[in-house]
Design a protein around this motif. Structure first.
Motif, mmCIF file in Angstrom:
data_model
loop_
_atom_site.group_PDB
_atom_site.id
_atom_site.type_symbol
_atom_site.label_atom_id
_atom_site.label_comp_id
_atom_site.label_asym_id
_atom_site.label_seq_id
_atom_site.Cartn_x
_atom_site.Cartn_y
_atom_site.Cartn_z
ATOM 1 N N LEU A 123 0.631 -1.217 -0.007
ATOM 2 C CA LEU A 123 0.044 0.056 -0.106
ATOM 3 C C LEU A 123 0.631 1.158 -0.048
ATOM 4 O O LEU A 123 0.505 2.179 -0.676
ATOM 5 C CB LEU A 123 -0.917 -0.013 1.138
ATOM 6 C CG LEU A 123 -2.207 -0.881 1.182
ATOM 7 C CD1 LEU A 123 -2.970 -0.924 2.617
ATOM 8 C CD2 LEU A 123 -2.923 -0.799 -0.078
ATOM 9 N N SER A 160 2.690 1.694 -3.547
ATOM 10 C CA SER A 160 1.789 1.665 -4.717
ATOM 11 C C SER A 160 0.817 3.163 -4.339
ATOM 12 O O SER A 160 0.344 3.550 -5.647
ATOM 13 C CB SER A 160 0.698 0.381 -4.955
ATOM 14 O OG SER A 160 0.141 0.306 -3.806
ATOM 15 N N GLY A 161 0.528 3.325 -3.357
ATOM 16 C CA GLY A 161 -0.187 4.796 -2.899
ATOM 17 C C GLY A 161 0.556 5.846 -3.309
ATOM 18 O O GLY A 161 0.212 6.883 -3.887
ATOM 19 N N THR A 180 1.059 6.122 -7.020
ATOM 20 C CA THR A 180 -0.498 6.595 -7.673
ATOM 21 C C THR A 180 -0.621 8.286 -7.058
ATOM 22 O O THR A 180 -1.000 8.815 -8.282
ATOM 23 C CB THR A 180 -1.638 5.778 -7.004
ATOM 24 O OG1 THR A 180 -1.238 4.401 -7.312
ATOM 25 C CG2 THR A 180 -3.006 6.376 -7.393
ATOM 26 N N TYR A 214 -6.454 10.424 -7.119
ATOM 27 C CA TYR A 214 -5.936 9.397 -6.436
ATOM 28 C C TYR A 214 -6.545 8.711 -5.387
ATOM 29 O O TYR A 214 -6.515 7.676 -5.235
ATOM 30 C CB TYR A 214 -4.648 10.508 -5.818
ATOM 31 C CG TYR A 214 -4.329 10.154 -4.116
ATOM 32 C CD1 TYR A 214 -3.596 8.750 -3.849
ATOM 33 C CD2 TYR A 214 -4.447 10.734 -2.868
ATOM 34 C CE1 TYR A 214 -3.039 8.524 -2.785
ATOM 35 C CE2 TYR A 214 -4.238 10.334 -1.667
ATOM 36 C CZ TYR A 214 -3.391 9.111 -1.574
ATOM 37 O OH TYR A 214 -3.095 8.766 -0.148
ATOM 38 N N MET A 238 -7.402 4.592 -5.242
ATOM 39 C CA MET A 238 -6.839 3.671 -3.989
ATOM 40 C C MET A 238 -7.797 3.460 -3.357
ATOM 41 O O MET A 238 -7.399 2.405 -2.358
ATOM 42 C CB MET A 238 -5.761 4.789 -3.175
ATOM 43 C CG MET A 238 -4.385 4.842 -3.964
ATOM 44 S SD MET A 238 -3.585 3.243 -4.307
ATOM 45 C CE MET A 238 -3.229 2.582 -2.493
ATOM 46 N N TYR A 266 -4.261 -4.755 -7.758
ATOM 47 C CA TYR A 266 -4.280 -2.979 -8.173
ATOM 48 C C TYR A 266 -3.543 -3.004 -9.526
ATOM 49 O O TYR A 266 -2.211 -3.325 -9.413
ATOM 50 C CB TYR A 266 -3.681 -2.359 -7.044
ATOM 51 C CG TYR A 266 -3.692 -1.046 -7.223
ATOM 52 C CD1 TYR A 266 -4.889 -0.418 -7.311
ATOM 53 C CD2 TYR A 266 -2.395 -0.328 -7.120
ATOM 54 C CE1 TYR A 266 -4.820 1.258 -7.462
ATOM 55 C CE2 TYR A 266 -2.407 1.163 -7.434
ATOM 56 C CZ TYR A 266 -3.654 1.791 -7.545
ATOM 57 O OH TYR A 266 -3.725 3.223 -7.599
#
Length: 400
Positions: A303, A306-307, A310, A328, A332, A391
């Motif tokens: 998380l 990737s967060g 993103t 965003y 997410m 994801y």
């Protein structure tokens, strides 16, 4: 976007990742970290699925693989040290309780820092003390007394973020009823290169994990209905742990001995973060400060990486920060929702309090770890089967 300056608070995983990508897009990026230097300590973390793809895109995957802990798999044992189930390390991006890419948190943080040091301004030993924003930017007051204005501010801090309440006072913690104490202990001749997870009953467990620096990363976990144990001073916490694990014969005595000898440790009250929104005006949150899923989810690092990627892609590809932050969050939220939806009974099922529950969990592990079950793919693809590959990262820098 015409806004190009940003302050990122936190230099662990999400912060440097966000800094890397925004610097690549031409932003002026500063990172503030309250500790005086990079944190070298930390436990084993795994990098799976989308997170591993982020490292590939950063050109860091090979370096991370070269710095793995060397963990060869996971073994569950009972209170007498008898084996309940064994799982070999994964050989791809997602499978196995032990991932193919297991690395110390501090080691991964150093890789990310080094990849950004030439393009990002780092300010160690300071932190945000005040935030004031208007339509044009954010005025930041630091604890040191320094003041500076930025176009945007992102809090990439931990679950106990000190700055979050300045802009998002409705943040809510959902406690899971379990404490975990993390520490590093000396390695012994009888230690192995496997993650040894002792199921000892009474809502307790002990974990011993290898690292690549000649020590063992240990943790003890305790189910408890009492909140606030993490707020006790060190001596109080040690007393609680000593009493809780006094009758545990396997693995716990050496952990307790290390605590008595003054070994540094961190006691965490596991809790997920639930926020109605991840931004307020020109200030946003990312990583555990936004959505902590807790270590039992098995997906915290995924998380974070990737967060952060993103968020950077959405800001870099947007016409204004409002659109970027909205995109965003739109991308997410579903992924975070899956990660926070732990299997029913987690973490109680894996830390049974009763003798019957302990026996039932041991029996379940034997079934899951059996050859037929593992040939079918098993049901323990990760602790809680984290959806690390569910994801799709947005394209860079269009966020499409």
């Amino acid at each position: 976007m015409t806004s190009r300056s940003i302050l990122v608070s936190g230099a662990s995983i999400a912060g440097p990742t966000l800094a890397y990508w925004l610097a690549r897009a031409g932003w002026e990026v500063a990172v503030v970290e309250r500790t005086d230097a990079l944190r070298e300590e930390g436990q084993n973390i795994d990098v799976r699925g989308a997170a591993r793809e982020v490292l590939r895109r950063m050109g860091l995957e090979d370096a991370a693989l070269a710095a793995t802990t060397g963990e060869q798999g996971t073994v569950f044992l009972d209170a007498q040290g008898r084996e309940l189930a064994r799982f070999t390390a994964g050989t791809d991006d997602t499978s196995g309780p032990t991932a193919e890419l297991e690395i110390l948190r501090g080691r991964l943080g150093a890789l990310l820092h080094d990849a950004t040091a030439g393009d990002v301004s780092y300010l160690f030993g300071d932190q945000i003390a005040g935030l004031g924003q208007d339509a044009g930017g954010v005025d930041v007051t630091f604890a040191s007394g320094r003041e500076q204005r930025f176009d945007l501010v992102v809090l990439a801090e931990g679950v106990n973020s000190r700055s979050r309440a300045l802009v998002l006072p409705d943040a809510r913690k959902q406690h899971l009823g379990m404490y975990v104490a993390y520490l590093t202990i000396p390695r012994r001749d009888d230690d192995t290169d496997e993650w040894r997870w002792f199921v000892v009953g009474g809502g307790r467990g002990v974990s011993l994990r290898p690292d690549d620096v000649g020590t063992i990363r240990a943790s003890v976990n305790l189910m408890s209905d009492t909140r606030g144990l993490d707020e006790l001073d060190r001596s109080g916490q040690v007393i609680v742990l000593r009493r809780a694990f006094a009758d545990v014969e396997q693995a716990a005595p050496r952990v307790l001995a290390a605590l008595e000898d003054g070994a540094p440790f961190y006691l965490e009250d596991l809790a997920q973060m639930r926020l109605p929104t991840w931004s307020a005006g020109r200030v946003a949150v990312v990583g555990d400060a936004a959505w902590c899923a807790t270590p039992v989810s098995g997906i915290g690092t995924t998380l974070a990486l990737s967060g952060a990627y993103t968020l950077a892609a959405c800001l870099a590809g947007a016409t204004d920060h409002h659109a970027g932050l909205a995109e965003y969050e739109r991308r997410m939220r579903p992924f975070v929702g899956k990660a926070q939806s732990l299997p029913p009974g987690t973490p109680r099922v894996a830390n049974p309090r009763s003798a019957l529950g302990t026996k039932a969990f041991g029996a379940a592990l034997r079934v899951i770890g059996s050859a037929p079950a593992q040939r079918l793919g098993g049901v323990l693809g990760g602790i809680g089967s984290p959806p690390a590959d569910q994801y799709e990262l947005p394209a860079w820098p269009t966020c499409r």
